[in-house]
Every structure is written in structure tokens, then in C-alpha cells.
Design a protein around this motif. Structure first.
Motif, short mmCIF file in Angstrom:
data_model
loop_
_atom_site.label_atom_id
_atom_site.label_comp_id
_atom_site.label_asym_id
_atom_site.label_seq_id
_atom_site.Cartn_x
_atom_site.Cartn_y
_atom_site.Cartn_z
N ARG A 62 0.84 -1.21 0.00
CA ARG A 62 0.00 0.00 0.00
C ARG A 62 0.87 1.25 0.00
O ARG A 62 0.58 2.22 -0.70
CB ARG A 62 -0.93 -0.01 1.22
N ASP A 63 1.95 1.23 0.80
CA ASP A 63 2.87 2.38 0.82
C ASP A 63 3.50 2.59 -0.55
O ASP A 63 3.64 3.73 -1.01
CB ASP A 63 3.98 2.15 1.86
N MET A 64 3.88 1.49 -1.19
CA MET A 64 4.50 1.60 -2.52
C MET A 64 3.53 2.19 -3.52
O MET A 64 3.89 3.07 -4.33
CB MET A 64 4.98 0.23 -3.00
N ALA A 65 2.27 1.74 -3.48
CA ALA A 65 1.26 2.24 -4.42
C ALA A 65 1.08 3.74 -4.30
O ALA A 65 0.89 4.44 -5.31
CB ALA A 65 -0.07 1.53 -4.19
N GLU A 66 1.17 4.27 -3.09
CA GLU A 66 1.01 5.71 -2.87
C GLU A 66 2.20 6.50 -3.41
O GLU A 66 2.07 7.66 -3.80
CB GLU A 66 0.84 5.99 -1.37
N LEU A 84 15.38 -12.63 -16.56
CA LEU A 84 16.81 -12.36 -16.42
C LEU A 84 17.08 -10.86 -16.35
O LEU A 84 17.92 -10.41 -15.56
CB LEU A 84 17.58 -13.00 -17.58
N LEU A 85 16.39 -10.08 -17.17
CA LEU A 85 16.58 -8.64 -17.15
C LEU A 85 16.13 -8.05 -15.83
O LEU A 85 16.78 -7.16 -15.26
CB LEU A 85 15.81 -7.99 -18.31
N GLU A 86 15.01 -8.55 -15.31
CA GLU A 86 14.52 -8.10 -14.00
C GLU A 86 15.59 -8.32 -12.93
O GLU A 86 15.88 -7.43 -12.12
CB GLU A 86 13.24 -8.86 -13.64
N GLU A 87 16.21 -9.50 -12.94
CA GLU A 87 17.24 -9.81 -11.94
C GLU A 87 18.43 -8.87 -12.06
O GLU A 87 18.92 -8.33 -11.07
CB GLU A 87 17.70 -11.26 -12.10
N GLU A 88 18.89 -8.63 -13.30
CA GLU A 88 20.03 -7.73 -13.53
C GLU A 88 19.73 -6.34 -12.98
O GLU A 88 20.56 -5.73 -12.29
CB GLU A 88 20.33 -7.63 -15.03
N LEU A 89 18.55 -5.82 -13.29
CA LEU A 89 18.21 -4.45 -12.89
C LEU A 89 18.00 -4.33 -11.39
O LEU A 89 18.37 -3.32 -10.78
CB LEU A 89 16.95 -3.99 -13.64
N ILE A 90 17.42 -5.35 -10.77
CA ILE A 90 17.23 -5.30 -9.31
C ILE A 90 18.57 -5.29 -8.60
O ILE A 90 18.79 -4.52 -7.65
CB ILE A 90 16.36 -6.49 -8.83
N LYS A 91 19.50 -6.12 -9.05
CA LYS A 91 20.82 -6.17 -8.41
C LYS A 91 21.59 -4.87 -8.64
O LYS A 91 22.40 -4.47 -7.82
CB LYS A 91 21.62 -7.37 -8.93
N THR A 92 21.35 -4.20 -9.78
CA THR A 92 22.03 -2.95 -10.08
C THR A 92 21.46 -1.80 -9.27
O THR A 92 22.20 -1.02 -8.67
CB THR A 92 21.92 -2.62 -11.58
N HIS A 93 20.12 -1.66 -9.23
CA HIS A 93 19.48 -0.48 -8.64
C HIS A 93 19.04 -0.67 -7.19
O HIS A 93 18.78 0.32 -6.51
CB HIS A 93 18.29 -0.06 -9.49
N GLN A 94 18.94 -1.94 -6.72
CA GLN A 94 18.53 -2.22 -5.33
C GLN A 94 17.29 -1.40 -4.91
O GLN A 94 17.33 -0.62 -3.96
CB GLN A 94 19.69 -1.91 -4.37
N PRO A 95 16.15 -1.56 -5.61
CA PRO A 95 14.97 -0.75 -5.28
C PRO A 95 14.46 -1.03 -3.87
O PRO A 95 14.58 -2.14 -3.35
CB PRO A 95 13.94 -1.19 -6.33
N GLN A 96 13.85 0.01 -3.30
CA GLN A 96 13.40 -0.03 -1.91
C GLN A 96 12.40 -1.15 -1.64
O GLN A 96 12.45 -1.81 -0.60
CB GLN A 96 12.76 1.33 -1.58
N TYR A 97 11.47 -1.38 -2.57
CA TYR A 97 10.38 -2.32 -2.31
C TYR A 97 10.61 -3.71 -2.91
O TYR A 97 9.73 -4.56 -2.82
CB TYR A 97 9.06 -1.74 -2.82
N ASN A 98 11.75 -3.94 -3.54
CA ASN A 98 12.08 -5.29 -4.01
C ASN A 98 12.76 -6.05 -2.89
O ASN A 98 13.78 -5.61 -2.36
CB ASN A 98 13.01 -5.24 -5.22
#
Length: 618
Positions: A62-66, A84-98
């Protein structure tokens, strides 16, 4: 050449119908344009819509949606590539909600060591600083290992870690008995012969695999014809494993190159451009742009103009820019004059060609989406222009609209800015920046007055067209400041103010603010202008503060004189960028002692912490 407007393509949370319904990866961003979540989906539009509903039982969701403000997307050819692209980008950017995929676990690569005369080939879990060539990653770990085993059976390559300094050995290891290795450790294979095997194996992984797969398929059917089904099944499994290796993830490079891949698709007067950013061999991001060009403008002309605009005016180029067009060699000359050592070149291997194809696929799909979006916008534009005309009692459509905003931080480095929109699109050539000259200005209102006074004087001097409508970022006080200047010059300009807190519209002579529904096209258009001028002025303010802080900070660092200071200032657009690189890397590229870089990073970290405690600029 710089007259063309290249607009970054992003979708707002209020325009979900503009998102594609095909497979790919989506990046959710907040008000500060920080990536807060990265996901994959078979249908991007439906998945993002689910995120924004915010009716989950999880408080985190809910916090993320806001927080979601804009959505960026990357289209892929299938779900496996998206994974595979999702994994690469998550490891690169380290998003708060992942939550998942943030650890150091990753899909396997096949690694060819570059050391020694008889390099080994093996499975590794991540691309590290060790020398060599990496192929992958692969989604199926077991099939990748089985495929490597077949590869070794075909080409007889080493898989052990025995150092070559111990060669020759008295007897080979078990791999030789299992027909997985040609036993160079006991002199069974000459250097040139082994290097030829390595070359063929790498060529196979880079796409020259038809001969090997045809042979395996022939052997499978031969065994089946003589009813040796067990052997046929072995060949079938071998072929399956090799086909799995062949179907590698195409969005990485086998080395640690830093390359931008640029492609374009255009139709009539609309162009869609894609920039794929690869750093250290890994895809770290994608930028989508669109532009209104001359009717059937030349592809090479648009790409040359874009590269000049993108790199010479906005971003530092990487070591190589990979393209497929006749680029203007004056570009390289101008880049060298700015101190860049980048090259502009054609793809030199299959991996680079794959990434260019990927960029072109995204450009093609983005162009289709932009065409649909343009048709919708033209219909919406007529609608909300009529509404604005009625709302403000105008005699005609406000075709040219300007937005104004100011930014300051405790009275330091105060600036103002103007943005312009013509027929609903940003008109970048009319964007203007103003450094507030009167340091005695104690409030936002006086700074808005100074900004608009200087702006209108310039328009009068240059005999330029005045806007039909002026949008002020703020409330009733900011509106009155703008009206004062307009009345002083006796200009026929309508003025309104849009406040952030409740998205209220303040109009001259009206005591009560106007509130429109959140889905109202007129409100969304005014918000777009307000947000654009806010982004533009905040960016200008931060650049000035960073440069001022950088200058004063560098003065106190031993070993940093005027020449090195200028070198650092030209190499980094933002102060915080220097914290993203190791001292050794910066030292190697800029020829500055590592100890000096370490001192700079220490001071930058302290300044950053202090700024965060004080708060951000308005």
C-alpha cells in the motif's frame, strides 16, 4: 541542430492506458524519479494497474502504491528474457520495495579463463573482476551444467583448477578417462591445438553452432533408425542441453565493456529513440525518447542530432557508443574537445549486435505506442484546450503556455526557471534559467517577480512571441506576484497558479480556489507543466550548489590543483556521482592519486550526510 526536442518517454500513474499490454520489465519511480520497484509481467499494463490499486493486505504494498508517480518499461521477446533482465536491474538499482533478488545469488554463466596457455572453462555464479569471457546467464542451472559437460565432450576442454605451473603431471585426472578433457596436463595436446579448441567453443557460444547441432541431430536419428533408443535418448538430451546454452540471455556482453547502444525508428514526422546502457558488461538501464521531426527526416540526421544533444549537452558518454548509421565525424572531434575519449562505432561481435537488435525492437514497439498516444493526445488536447479556454474566458486556444518556478535553499544559490509548451508538447528551445541577482530577496514572491521581469524584458528585446497563458507553481501569493509583473508590462497574458498540496487552481479575481477531479485532462496537463518547471529549476539549483560545494571542497584536498579540479568538474555532472566509483577506477581514468580521491569521497560523504539532516531545497 539543437532545435529538435527529444522528450523522455515515461508514463504517469494517471495514464495507464498508454502502457503496453505485452511482455517485459517495468520500473516504478517516485516523485524524485528514484526507482522504487522493478518487476516483470506478461502484460505490463495489467500488472502495473494491480500495483496501483493499493488494496493489498500488505502495508508495504500500500505504501509503494502511494509513492508511484511514473512508470518506465522495457519490452522483451519472452518471459524468460524478462526474468533475467529483472534480476540484472534489481541487483544494479537495489529498489526499496524489491525484497527478493537483492542478495548475491544469480543465474549461472559459462566462464572461459583468459590466463595461461590451456585456460579452463567452468560454471560461475557472477561476473567478477577475474579475466576471461562470460557467456550467459542461463535460467536453468542444471541444463547449463549439462550443456557445459556436452561442450567439453565435443571440444575436450579443461575444467580443473590445477595451475599450469605444475605441468606436466605424471598422470591425467578422471576427466580424461571420461572423455571430457584432452589432457594438456600430460602433454597430450599442443598449445596451438588447444587454443583452436577454445576458439571453436567460443564461436559456438557466440552463434556459430549449426554444424554441431546438425551433427547431434543426425546421430540421434541414426541411433533411432537402428533401434538403439538409449543412445538416441542420450543424443537428444545432449542436443537439448546445447540448445539451452544457445538460447542464452542476449542482454549481456562477454567482457566488462561500458557501451551505450542507440537505435531509432521513425515514421512520418514522429521518431522513437532507445538508448541501452551497458556497464561492466551488464545492462543497467534503458532510456526511451521521442521527437517530432521534419516530415520523413533522414535517419542519420536524427541520430547525429540526438547523440549531440544527449552526450554533449546532458550526459557523459561511455567508452563506446554502438550504432548502425553514418555518424558525423565532427561529433567525435567535439567530444574530444570536451575531454571525452569515447568512440562511435559499429557492433563488432554477435553480443553487441544482439543488444542493438534489442534496442531496435524496443524502438519499433515504442513508436507504435507513441503513434497511438499522439492520436489520443490530439483528441484530448482539443478537449482540454476548449475547457481551458472556457475556464479562463480566453478568446482563443492558449497554444503557447509557459510555466515559472523558483528554487532556493536557505537563501543560497537562488534560481528561477521558465519552461514552455506549444500545442501540448515541451518546447525546449524556449526553456530559460535565471540566477537571482538580488540577494536581499527574502521570499519566493520577490524572486518570482525578478524572474518574470527579466524574462519579459528579454522577450521584448528579441521581439519574441509572448505566451498565451502563464502557469505559476504555487498559491495565491505566487499568483499575485506574477500578475503584478504582467500588469507592469501591460501584457495580454492570462495567469493561473497551481498549488501542490491539494492541486488547487488559483485564478485572478477569484476568492475560492478551483478544484478539478484528479482524472480531469485539463488538470493533468497543468500538472505536467507545473512538474516540468519544478524539475527543471530544481536540477539547475542542484547543479549550482554542487559546483559551488565541489569547488570549495576541492580547494582543501592535498594534491588537487586547478588543472585536476577542472578535470574532475568536467568528468562528473553531479557531486554524488564520484561516490559511485572506486578511487582506483577514477585514479586510473583521470590520472589523479588514489589518496586524493579517497579524501574527496570522505568529504563528500560528510557533506551529503549534513545536507540530508538539514533537508532538501525548495
Amino acid at each position: 541542430m539543437s532545435e529538435k526536442n527529444f522528450v523522455k518517454s515515461e508514463t504517469t500513474r494517471n495514464s495507464l492506458h498508454e502502457l503496453p499490454t505485452s511482455c517485459g520489465v517495468y520500473l516504478l519511480k517516485n516523485q524524485e524519479h528514484h526507482i522504487i520497484y522493478i518487476g516483470k509481467a506478461v502484460n505490463i499494463q495489467n500488472r502495473v494497474r494491480n500495483h496501483l490499486q493499493g488494496d493489498s493486505s500488505s502495508p508495504l504494498k500500500r505504501d509503494m502504491a502511494e509513492e508511484i508517480i511514473t512508470i518506465q518499461f522495457i519490452l522483451t521477446r519472452d518471459e524468460a528474457e524478462a526474468l533475467l533482465l529483472e534480476e540484472e536491474l534489481i541487483k544494479t538499482h537495489q529498489p526499496q520495495y524489491n525484497i527478493r533478488m537483492k542478495d548475491d545469488k544469480s543465474y549461472p554463466y559459462i566462464h572461459f579463463d583468459a590466463r595461461g596457455d590451456f585456460p579452463a572453462v567452468k560454471i560461475v555464479r557472477r561476473k567478477t573482476a577475474q579475466p576471461g569471457f562470460f557467456y550467459g546467464p542461463y535460467t536453468n542451472s542444471k541444463k547449463a551444467r549439462d550443456g557445459l559437460k556436452i561442450l567439453r565432450q565435443i571440444f575436450l576442454l579443461r575444467g580443473c583448477t590445477i595451475p599450469e605451473s605444475r605441468f606436466p603431471l605424471t598422470r591425467p585426472c578422471l576427466d580424461y578417462e571420461l572423455k571430457l578433457c584432452c589432457a594438456p596436463c600430460i602433454g597430450k595436446c599442443h598449445i596451438s591445438e588447444y587454443q583452436d579448441k577454445i576458439k571453436k567453443a567460443r564461436s559456438f557460444l557466440e552463434g556459430d553452432y549449426l554444424e554441431v547441432t546438425n551433427w547431434l541431430e543426425e546421430e540421434m536419428w541414426k541411433a533411432a533408425d537402428i533401434e538403439d533408443y538409449e543412445k538416441a535418448a542420450q543424443f537428444r538430451d545432449h542436443l537439448d542441453c546445447l540448445l539451452n546454452i544457445i538460447g542464452r540471455y542476449r542482454l549481456v556482453l562477454p567482457d566488462n565493456s561500458d557501451i551505450d547502444f542507440i537505435e531509432l525508428e521513425s515514421e512520418s514526422n514522429l521518431a522513437s529513440l532507445v538508448v541501452i546502457k551497458v556497464r561492466k558488461g551488464r545492462l543497467i538501464g534503458i532510456e526511451n525518447f521521442h521527437a517530432q521531426s521534419e516530415e520523413n527526416a533522414d535517419r542519420d540526421y536524427i541520430l547525429n542530432e540526438f547523440i549531440e544533444n544527449f552526450y554533449l549537452d546532458h550526459f557523459n558518454p561511455p567508452a563506446k557508443i554502438c550504432v548502425q548509421f553514418n555518424f558525423n565525424h565532427n561529433l567525435l572531434k567535439r567530444m574530444k574537445e570536451k575531454g571525452y575519449t569515447s568512440s562511435i562505432d559499429l557492433p563488432c561481435n554477435t553480443s553487441e549486435l544482439d543488444l542493438l537488435h534489442f534496442a531496435r525492437e524496443n524502438a519499433q514497439k515504442n513508436l507504435e505506442l507513441e503513434k497511438i498516444k499522439t492520436i489520443r493526445q490530439n483528441l484530448d488536447y482539443q478537449q482540454f484546450m476548449n475547457e481551458l479556454k472556457t475556464l479562463l474566458s480566453l478568446s482563443s486556444f492558449p497554444r503557447l503556455i509557459e510555466g515559472v518556478d523558483i528554487s532556493t535553499f536557505q537563501g543560497d544559490e537562488s534560481v528561477g526557471a521558465i519552461v514552455a509548451f506549444f500545442d501540448g508538447f515541451p518546447l525546449k528551445k524556449r526553456y530559460r534559467k535565471y540566477i537571482i541577482r538580488d540577494i536581499n530577496h527574502s521570499d519566493d514572491f520577490a524572486m518570482i517577480e525578478e524572474t518574470l521581469t527579466r524574462h519579459f524584458k528579454k522577450l521584448i528585446q528579441s521581439q519574441s512571441e509572448f505566451p498565451n497563458l502563464l502557469v505559476v507553481d504555487g498559491g495565491i501569493g505566487q499568483l499575485n506576484s506574477a500578475l503584478k509583473v504582467v500588469q507592469t508590462f501591460s501584457l495580454p497574458i492570462s495567469v493561473l497558479a497551481l498549488a501542490k498540496e491539494n492541486e488547487e487552481i488559483y485564478l485572478p479575481g477569484k476568492s475560492v480556489a478551483l478544484r478539478l477531479p484528479a482524472e480531469n485532462p485539463s488538470l493533468q496537463f497543468l500538472q505536467r507543466i507545473r512538474n516540468e518547471v519544478h524539475r527543471f529549476v530544481i536540477t539547475f539549483h542542484r547543479v549550482r550548489r554542487n559546483k559551488k560545494m565541489f569547488h570549495s571542497l576541492l580547494d582543501d584536498i592535498p594534491g588537487i590543483g586547478p588543472q585536476r579540479k577542472n578535470l574532475l568538474l568536467s568528468a562528473f555532472d553531479s557531486l554524488t556521482d564520484i561516490l559511485d566509483h572506486s578511487p582506483q577506477e577514477i585514479s586510473r581514468q583521470l590520472k589523479i592519486p588514489p589518496q586524493s580521491i579517497i579524501e574527496i569521497q570522505k568529504k563528500l560523504s560528510q557533506e551529503k550526510l549534513t545536507s540530508e539532516k538539514k533537508g532538501m531545497p525548495s
